[in-house]
Design an enzyme around this catalytic site. Structure first.
Site, PDB file in Angstrom:
ATOM      1  N   CYS B  49      31.097  -1.732 -29.278  1.00  0.00           N
ATOM      2  CA  CYS B  49      30.548  -1.444 -30.607  1.00  0.00           C
ATOM      3  C   CYS B  49      31.487  -0.553 -31.429  1.00  0.00           C
ATOM      4  O   CYS B  49      31.363  -0.472 -32.642  1.00  0.00           O
ATOM      5  CB  CYS B  49      29.159  -0.843 -30.492  1.00  0.00           C
ATOM      6  SG  CYS B  49      29.078   0.522 -29.359  1.00  0.00           S
ATOM      7  N   GLU B 190      14.752   3.691 -30.431  1.00  0.00           N
ATOM      8  CA  GLU B 190      15.987   3.706 -29.639  1.00  0.00           C
ATOM      9  C   GLU B 190      16.097   4.981 -28.783  1.00  0.00           C
ATOM     10  O   GLU B 190      16.391   4.930 -27.593  1.00  0.00           O
ATOM     11  CB  GLU B 190      17.182   3.587 -30.583  1.00  0.00           C
ATOM     12  CG  GLU B 190      18.447   3.199 -29.849  1.00  0.00           C
ATOM     13  CD  GLU B 190      19.679   3.300 -30.734  1.00  0.00           C
ATOM     14  OE1 GLU B 190      19.529   3.398 -31.958  1.00  0.00           O
ATOM     15  OE2 GLU B 190      20.781   3.320 -30.158  1.00  0.00           O
ATOM     16  N   GLY B 192      13.696   7.101 -27.796  1.00  0.00           N
ATOM     17  CA  GLY B 192      12.682   7.134 -26.746  1.00  0.00           C
ATOM     18  C   GLY B 192      13.062   6.209 -25.597  1.00  0.00           C
ATOM     19  O   GLY B 192      12.926   6.567 -24.425  1.00  0.00           O
TER      20      GLY B 192
END
Lengths: 274, 428
Positions: B49, B190, B192
């Site tokens: 990413c 995201e 959590g």
């Protein structure tokens, strides 16, 4: 043999000091480079110390419990020995500096002021008295270690609560582990104190004609014993936990120290030999 | 060495462009198919990413990294990408860049060790596509050594550097045995989700999930094999959990100080950890004043993150030292693939065997025969090595090292175990 005793007397504070430096180095650096060697060095120190106690006992024909400075060397040994056993059982190696420093303190005072006592009262040569004093001292070293872990628990508790994530936070084990270490040492200390008290109560009245249940040392130790008994019971029953039990342990330790100092230095009773 | 590398990463391009250039494993395979044999004889494509990178040995010396850039830009049809968004490396710098990437010192999150696995996965794709030849295999082997050394010899990947992981690290300073503890994660966003995964990875005893949208909770619970608590009545069950991590997008507080006071009483003052990693916060921050309640929010967790990041930054010089050492090792090996040293090493190797055998057996011969033996054995060695030496000299005279000649020399050295010779031994 006297020369060997004198040599070991000078050597022991240095051995404890080197052990302390090794443990402190690992604690400060946060690396485990000395993880095994520091333990080995502690073992060597304890080996020399036990050898010193044995040859002293043989040479002077009595266990080294006849004056404060002899008692101090036993205390230094007992504290580090208890820590050594605790470290072996739990494999938690990061808390050594906080315990070994106590041994250094006791051993330095002992080495500086200890004398060659050859003539002692007949009653102090008794083996039963030896067991009584040894179990009491080991018991006190147990509660000393319990108090040290308790103190570390309180420091870490405060650091976590206040978001201060410094050296203590990074190096110490978890709060739960510190609580357990403090509790287990308290149980060991309590058990040994119980043995000391039982022997004392059964044997002392026979050995000392002026024995009294109102003796300050007996009262002081009994208070400490009751306090620890109460703490251990409430913890086992699940009534109290964490900080409360820890504070009780530290209070017990302070009372134990104060009562020992007061009874040894201020009062005159059958129980004060020095 | 004519290894080329181009990289588009967080230093050079904004996230939109990095996203536009992201290559899934299928994209990588197609890219390799197109590049193999036409542009590059062997290579490696890495895409995460935060970076997309291409390493390759060009099929001829006319191919430059501009061709490589254009090749990638054309493939992704992204008009916003231009050559200035690329970092370009050649030879030693290209290998060095890969070493920096695999150790995580070039990562957005310094010391991120996920990159190690990502490089490994990319190499596996290259290998499967028969795009990883003799040289790229050696580059990858060296990169793996660098990556492993940096993990074991430095603290570049030590400590938590994300809020979710810092929360777990902090929990482990309070509780020792997570397998005996229970945790409730409120919110399946995201943050959590990552926190729940970290807890699961650290072996939490019981994990439960609650979320306003039950379907999301069910989906996460299924992946993590955890319990689901209905959001409507999660407060009723709160006392059953030692750890509560809250990461909802609720606009206000979902747990007040009073809720927590009731809760800790219900727990008989057994320690309770509250990790509020939501923004805005979910739990009343005043809860931190309640005894036996360990309340921490993003700000306090960020203190741990910042401390760990500083520690990792301080480790960078140690990692750079490892990189330089391994670069030297790699190029020592690579330079040994030049023709002249290989001819010398090969002749030395055969001469050593000849001398040793003569020494062992010369007493079996008379003095006169010993001299003959010397001459004959030398002649045999010379004849054996005549053709290989001529072939190797052709490469030496051309003065350049093509991947083919390097491969040939490498195989030769491997066959005769010449690389086991130490440099100082060679000098002697």
């Amino acid at each position: 043999m006297l020369n060997l005793i004198d040599f070991l007397n000078i050597l022991l504070p240095f051995l404890y000091l080197i052990t302390f430096v090794m443990y402190s180095y690992d604690f400060m650096k946060g690396k485990k480079q000395l993880a095994n060697s520091k333990r080995l060095f502690l073992f060597i120190t304890l080996f020399f110390h036990s050898f010193y106690i044995v040859i002293r006992t043989i040479h002077f024909n009595h266990p080294p419990i006849t004056n404060v400075f002899e008692i101090f060397t036993i205390l230094a040994f007992a504290v580090s020995f208890s820590y050594f056993i605790l470290e072996l059982v739990t494999d938690i190696r990061g808390t050594g500096p906080f315990i070994i420093i106590i041994s250094i303190l006791f051993q330095v005072i002992s080495s500086l002021f200890i004398e060659h006592v050859v003539v002692v009262k007949e009653v102090l040569k008794s083996n039963l008295l030896g067991t009584h004093v040894f179990s009491a001292l080991l018991g006190y070293s147990g509660i000393t270690i319990s108090a040290v872990y308790g103190l570390l628990y309180l420091i870490l508790y405060k650091e976590i609560k206040l978001n201060q994530f410094g050296l203590v936070f990074n190096r110490l084990p978890s709060l739960e582990v510190l609580e357990k270490l403090s509790f287990y040492s308290a149980i060991i200390g309590f058990t040994l104190l119980t043995i000391a008290i039982v022997i004392g109560v059964i044997w002392l009245p026979k050995a000392f004609p002026d024995f009294s249940y109102a003796d300050p040392k007996l009262i002081g130790t009994s208070i400490v014993w009751l306090l620890y008994g109460f703490g251990i019971l409430t913890k086992l029953l699940g009534k109290w936990r964490g900080k409360k039990v820890i504070i009780l342990s530290i209070v017990g330790f302070v009372i134990a120290i104060l009562s020992t100092m007061l009874t040894n230095f201020l009062s005159l009773s059958f129980h004060s030999f020095y | 060495m004519n290894l080329l590398a181009v990289s588009i990463n967080h230093h050079t391009a904004p996230i939109e462009l990095r996203e536009a250039l992201y290559l899934g494993s299928e994209d990588i395979k197609n890219l390799v198919d197109d590049a193999k044999g036409k542009l590059f004889s062997e290579g490696l494509v890495l895409s995460t990413c935060n970076r997309t990178e291409f390493y390759g040995i060009p099929v001829n010396k006319n191919i430059s990294y501009f061709d490589l850039q254009n090749f990638i830009i054309e493939r992704k049809h992204s008009h916003n990408i231009s050559p200035e968004h690329f970092q370009c490396f050649l030879s030693r710098e290209a290998v060095k860049h890969l070493f920096k990437v695999i150790t995580g010192i070039d990562s957005l999150l310094i010391g991120d060790n996920q990159i190690f696995k990502q490089v490994k996965d990319s190499f596996i794709i290259s290998e499967k596509m028969e795009f990883a030849g003799f040289l790229m295999k050696r580059v990858f082997d060296s990169a793996t050594i660098v990556g492993k050394r940096s993990i074991t010899e430095t603290e570049i990947s030590e400590g938590a550097v994300t809020v979710s992981y810092a929360a777990v690290q902090l929990i482990e300073k309070i509780f020792s045995a997570l397998h005996k503890k229970s945790a409730l994660v409120i919110g399946t966003g995201e943050t959590g989700e990552i926190a729940a995964k970290h807890l699961k990875d650290r072996g939490i005893g019981t994990l439960a999930i609650t979320n306003r949208t039950i379907e999301k909770a069910e989906a996460l619970a299924k992946t993590l094999n955890s319990k689901i608590v209905p959001f409507a009545n999660f407060k009723k069950h709160l006392h059953e959990y030692d750890i509560v991590i809250s990461a909802t997008s609720a606009p206000g507080l979902i747990l007040t100080k009073e809720d927590i006071e009731v809760l800790i009483k219900k727990r008989n003052y057994e320690s309770l950890v509250l990790m509020d990693i939501a923004l805005p916060r979910d739990i009343d921050p005043e809860s931190k004043n309640i005894e036996y309640v360990f309340y921490h929010d993003i700000d306090s967790l960020n203190i741990i993150v910042e401390q760990n990041l500083s520690k990792r930054k301080a480790e960078i010089p140690k990692v750079q030292k490892i990189i330089e050492e391994e670069l030297d090792n790699f190029f020592h090996w690579y330079n040994s693939l030049q023709a002249a040293p290989t001819i010398k090493n090969l002749r030395d190797y055969f001469e050593a065997i000849r001398t040793e055998e003569i020494e062992k057996n010369k007493n079996k011969f008379s003095k006169e025969d010993q001299e003959k033996l010397e001459i004959v054995s030398k002649r045999i060695i010379n004849k054996i090595l005549h053709h290989p030496t001529i072939e190797l000299r052709k490469s030496a005279e051309s003065g350049e090292s093509t991947p083919e000649s390097a491969t040939r020399l490498g195989i030769l050295r491997e066959l005769f175990g010449i690389d086991n010779h130490k440099p100082d031994e060679e000098k002697k």
